[in-house]
Design a protein around this motif. Sequence first.
Motif, PDB file in Angstrom:
ATOM      1  N   LYS A   7      -9.783  -2.502  -0.812  1.00  0.00           N
ATOM      2  CA  LYS A   7     -10.588  -3.374   0.047  1.00  0.00           C
ATOM      3  C   LYS A   7     -10.163  -3.227   1.503  1.00  0.00           C
ATOM      4  O   LYS A   7     -11.012  -3.143   2.412  1.00  0.00           O
ATOM      5  N   LYS A   8      -8.871  -3.175   1.734  1.00  0.00           N
ATOM      6  CA  LYS A   8      -8.353  -3.057   3.094  1.00  0.00           C
ATOM      7  C   LYS A   8      -8.789  -1.750   3.737  1.00  0.00           C
ATOM      8  O   LYS A   8      -9.013  -1.676   4.948  1.00  0.00           O
ATOM      9  N   ASN A   9      -8.924  -0.703   2.933  1.00  0.00           N
ATOM     10  CA  ASN A   9      -9.332   0.607   3.439  1.00  0.00           C
ATOM     11  C   ASN A   9     -10.839   0.838   3.314  1.00  0.00           C
ATOM     12  O   ASN A   9     -11.302   1.974   3.421  1.00  0.00           O
ATOM     13  N   ASN A  10     -11.581  -0.253   3.057  1.00  0.00           N
ATOM     14  CA  ASN A  10     -13.051  -0.215   2.989  1.00  0.00           C
ATOM     15  C   ASN A  10     -13.596   0.745   1.927  1.00  0.00           C
ATOM     16  O   ASN A  10     -14.684   1.298   2.081  1.00  0.00           O
ATOM     17  N   TYR A  45      -6.703  -4.757  -3.560  1.00  0.00           N
ATOM     18  CA  TYR A  45      -6.494  -5.186  -2.176  1.00  0.00           C
ATOM     19  C   TYR A  45      -6.335  -3.995  -1.238  1.00  0.00           C
ATOM     20  O   TYR A  45      -6.840  -4.006  -0.109  1.00  0.00           O
ATOM     21  N   ILE A  46      -5.657  -2.960  -1.708  1.00  0.00           N
ATOM     22  CA  ILE A  46      -5.502  -1.753  -0.880  1.00  0.00           C
ATOM     23  C   ILE A  46      -6.850  -1.084  -0.663  1.00  0.00           C
ATOM     24  O   ILE A  46      -7.189  -0.672   0.458  1.00  0.00           O
ATOM     25  N   THR A 100      -3.957  -2.690  -6.202  1.00  0.00           N
ATOM     26  CA  THR A 100      -4.885  -1.581  -5.961  1.00  0.00           C
ATOM     27  C   THR A 100      -6.191  -2.077  -5.358  1.00  0.00           C
ATOM     28  O   THR A 100      -6.720  -1.491  -4.403  1.00  0.00           O
ATOM     29  N   SER A 114     -16.414  -2.907  -1.215  1.00  0.00           N
ATOM     30  CA  SER A 114     -16.961  -3.889  -0.278  1.00  0.00           C
ATOM     31  C   SER A 114     -16.470  -5.300  -0.550  1.00  0.00           C
ATOM     32  O   SER A 114     -16.466  -6.142   0.337  1.00  0.00           O
ATOM     33  N   ASP A 115     -16.075  -5.587  -1.798  1.00  0.00           N
ATOM     34  CA  ASP A 115     -15.530  -6.907  -2.127  1.00  0.00           C
ATOM     35  C   ASP A 115     -14.563  -6.763  -3.291  1.00  0.00           C
ATOM     36  O   ASP A 115     -14.499  -5.713  -3.936  1.00  0.00           O
ATOM     37  N   LEU A 116     -13.810  -7.818  -3.572  1.00  0.00           N
ATOM     38  CA  LEU A 116     -12.767  -7.757  -4.592  1.00  0.00           C
ATOM     39  C   LEU A 116     -13.319  -7.767  -6.004  1.00  0.00           C
ATOM     40  O   LEU A 116     -12.574  -7.601  -6.961  1.00  0.00           O
TER      41      LEU A 116
END
Length: 199
Positions: free
Chosen positions: A64-67, A61-62, A59, A70-72
Amino acid sequence: MSNYNIQNIGMLLSYFIHPMLISFATFFYLVYFSNISIEYKNLVFTICTIFSTVLPIITFYILKKNNLISDLDASKKEERLLPMAFGSLFFFLGFIILRKLNVQMLIQGIMFCGMINIMLAWLITKHWKISIHAITLSSSITIFWIFGYQNFLIMILILLILIIGRFLARAHDMTQIIAGIFLGIISTFSCFTYLFLQQ
């Protein structure tokens, strides 16, 4: 040593006590090495790992990938609400599956307490950035204490690592960290003791 290097040390310590890693380690030890009688240990551990660790990581990573974060580490307070909502849902689903499989109540209780702690953190985070690292770590320490692993000095040392790591990383001020520690202890002890140790 520069402020940048000091902050990196704090971040490194924070990764070692990341909530998802702590959840994984807690379930791993209690399923395989505690005195809890579990018939299908591999199945139980797999379920616990999927819902407490794997799905939350995916979740993050998804998002983060979709902005959407802002960070993990979801450093901004407002960005923490969505990951926590999903996290609470995952723990709830894990609890339901463990209950349907009639897994030992003490393991169910750990998953249930995780859900409750995330829900409380979500409610608080809407107004104030409490430390989720502190809640998770102190919750796990409380569970181990309940199960008889009562080495006070080791527990204090682990909590000091948490405090130093989060403070040096500039992720929280001392009040937010201490509040997280107390919330994790009180919530987990109350929930686990009154709902699952009485079974």
